[in-house]
Design a protein around this motif. Sequence first.
Motif, short mmCIF file in Angstrom:
data_model
loop_
_atom_site.label_atom_id
_atom_site.label_comp_id
_atom_site.label_asym_id
_atom_site.label_seq_id
_atom_site.Cartn_x
_atom_site.Cartn_y
_atom_site.Cartn_z
N PRO A 176 91.04 53.72 -36.76
CA PRO A 176 92.11 53.89 -37.75
C PRO A 176 93.47 54.03 -37.07
O PRO A 176 93.56 54.52 -35.94
N TRP A 177 94.52 53.61 -37.75
CA TRP A 177 95.88 53.86 -37.28
C TRP A 177 96.16 55.34 -37.48
O TRP A 177 95.82 55.91 -38.52
N ARG A 178 96.78 55.97 -36.50
CA ARG A 178 97.12 57.39 -36.57
C ARG A 178 98.64 57.51 -36.64
O ARG A 178 99.36 56.88 -35.86
N ALA A 179 99.11 58.34 -37.55
CA ALA A 179 100.56 58.57 -37.67
C ALA A 179 101.06 59.36 -36.47
O ALA A 179 100.33 60.16 -35.89
N THR A 180 102.29 59.11 -36.08
CA THR A 180 102.97 59.96 -35.10
C THR A 180 103.94 60.84 -35.87
O THR A 180 104.09 60.69 -37.09
N ARG A 181 104.65 61.70 -35.18
CA ARG A 181 105.65 62.53 -35.87
C ARG A 181 106.94 61.76 -36.10
O ARG A 181 107.91 62.29 -36.65
N PHE A 182 106.95 60.48 -35.70
CA PHE A 182 108.12 59.63 -35.86
C PHE A 182 107.87 58.65 -36.99
O PHE A 182 106.97 57.81 -36.91
N PRO A 183 108.64 58.72 -38.08
CA PRO A 183 108.39 57.86 -39.25
C PRO A 183 108.33 56.38 -38.88
O PRO A 183 109.17 55.87 -38.14
N GLY A 184 107.30 55.72 -39.39
CA GLY A 184 107.16 54.28 -39.20
C GLY A 184 106.49 53.86 -37.90
O GLY A 184 106.37 52.68 -37.63
N VAL A 185 106.05 54.83 -37.08
CA VAL A 185 105.37 54.51 -35.83
C VAL A 185 103.95 55.07 -35.88
O VAL A 185 103.76 56.28 -36.02
N GLU A 186 102.97 54.17 -35.78
CA GLU A 186 101.56 54.55 -35.77
C GLU A 186 100.92 54.04 -34.49
O GLU A 186 101.47 53.16 -33.83
N PHE A 187 99.76 54.61 -34.15
CA PHE A 187 99.10 54.14 -32.93
C PHE A 187 97.60 54.29 -33.02
O PHE A 187 97.07 55.01 -33.86
N LYS A 188 96.93 53.57 -32.14
CA LYS A 188 95.49 53.68 -31.92
C LYS A 188 95.30 54.07 -30.46
O LYS A 188 95.81 53.40 -29.57
N LEU A 189 94.61 55.18 -30.22
CA LEU A 189 94.35 55.63 -28.87
C LEU A 189 93.19 54.82 -28.30
O LEU A 189 92.07 54.90 -28.79
N LEU A 190 93.47 54.01 -27.29
CA LEU A 190 92.45 53.15 -26.70
C LEU A 190 91.76 53.81 -25.51
O LEU A 190 90.57 53.60 -25.28
N TYR A 191 92.52 54.58 -24.75
CA TYR A 191 91.95 55.24 -23.57
C TYR A 191 92.76 56.49 -23.26
O TYR A 191 93.98 56.50 -23.45
N GLU A 192 92.06 57.53 -22.79
CA GLU A 192 92.75 58.76 -22.45
C GLU A 192 92.01 59.48 -21.34
O GLU A 192 90.78 59.56 -21.35
N ASP A 193 92.76 60.01 -20.39
CA ASP A 193 92.24 60.90 -19.37
C ASP A 193 93.01 62.20 -19.53
O ASP A 193 94.15 62.32 -19.08
N LYS A 194 92.41 63.17 -20.20
CA LYS A 194 93.11 64.42 -20.51
C LYS A 194 93.50 65.19 -19.26
O LYS A 194 94.51 65.90 -19.27
N ALA A 195 92.73 65.06 -18.20
CA ALA A 195 93.03 65.79 -16.97
C ALA A 195 94.34 65.34 -16.34
O ALA A 195 95.09 66.15 -15.80
N THR A 196 94.65 64.05 -16.41
CA THR A 196 95.86 63.53 -15.77
C THR A 196 97.00 63.24 -16.75
O THR A 196 98.15 63.14 -16.35
N GLY A 197 96.68 63.06 -18.03
CA GLY A 197 97.68 62.68 -19.03
C GLY A 197 97.74 61.18 -19.25
O GLY A 197 98.42 60.72 -20.16
N LEU A 198 97.05 60.40 -18.43
CA LEU A 198 97.05 58.95 -18.57
C LEU A 198 96.49 58.55 -19.93
O LEU A 198 95.50 59.12 -20.39
N PHE A 199 97.17 57.62 -20.60
CA PHE A 199 96.61 57.06 -21.82
C PHE A 199 97.15 55.67 -22.11
O PHE A 199 98.21 55.29 -21.62
N THR A 200 96.36 54.93 -22.88
CA THR A 200 96.72 53.59 -23.31
C THR A 200 96.69 53.59 -24.83
O THR A 200 95.74 54.09 -25.44
N GLY A 201 97.73 53.04 -25.44
CA GLY A 201 97.80 53.01 -26.89
C GLY A 201 98.27 51.67 -27.42
O GLY A 201 99.05 50.98 -26.78
N LEU A 202 97.75 51.33 -28.59
CA LEU A 202 98.22 50.18 -29.35
C LEU A 202 99.16 50.77 -30.40
O LEU A 202 98.77 51.67 -31.14
N PHE A 203 100.40 50.30 -30.44
CA PHE A 203 101.42 50.87 -31.32
C PHE A 203 101.87 49.86 -32.37
O PHE A 203 102.09 48.69 -32.05
N LYS A 204 102.03 50.35 -33.58
CA LYS A 204 102.54 49.53 -34.69
C LYS A 204 103.80 50.21 -35.22
O LYS A 204 103.78 51.38 -35.60
N TRP A 205 104.89 49.44 -35.24
CA TRP A 205 106.19 49.93 -35.68
C TRP A 205 106.57 49.22 -36.98
O TRP A 205 106.53 48.00 -37.05
#
Length: 136
Positions: A30-59
């Motif tokens: 599912p698309w997830r809302a951000t706190r910024f109006p009109g910007v959504e994302f899908k979390l594709l990959y995350e490494d919580k220990a390092t902060g690394l992440f990859t996202g697909l963003f829809k504006w």
Amino acid sequence: MSKKPFPAVQDRYPMRLDLASTVIASQDLPWRATRFPGVEFKLLYEDKATGLFTGLFKWAPGAELPYHEHAELEQTFILEGSLEDHEGEIFPGMYAARPAGSRHIARSPNGCLNISFFLKPNLFFSEEGEARPFER
């Protein structure tokens, strides 16, 4: 991804079965809302220990990310639409690498679909100057 083995290859080249690939059917996320109006994302990959992440963003057309700093290298590839900032506008097929410490306001005049790779989340500044990382 199919789990069909390639016996001839596995017999000849030992595989590290303890190091499996991460495969995501992004169309099923599912698309997830951000706190910024009109910007959504899908979390594709995350490494919580390092902060690394990859996202697909829809504006949405006209959406904007307020003033922020790239805590580490950010890489963005535009799939559809465009993004712009003080350095110019990038379009489908274009790639941008934003160095650690760089700051800008990003906006999408006509909407955008992009994939972005972060070594650490961007820091967004409040009116009081407080920095908060991007929340996933």
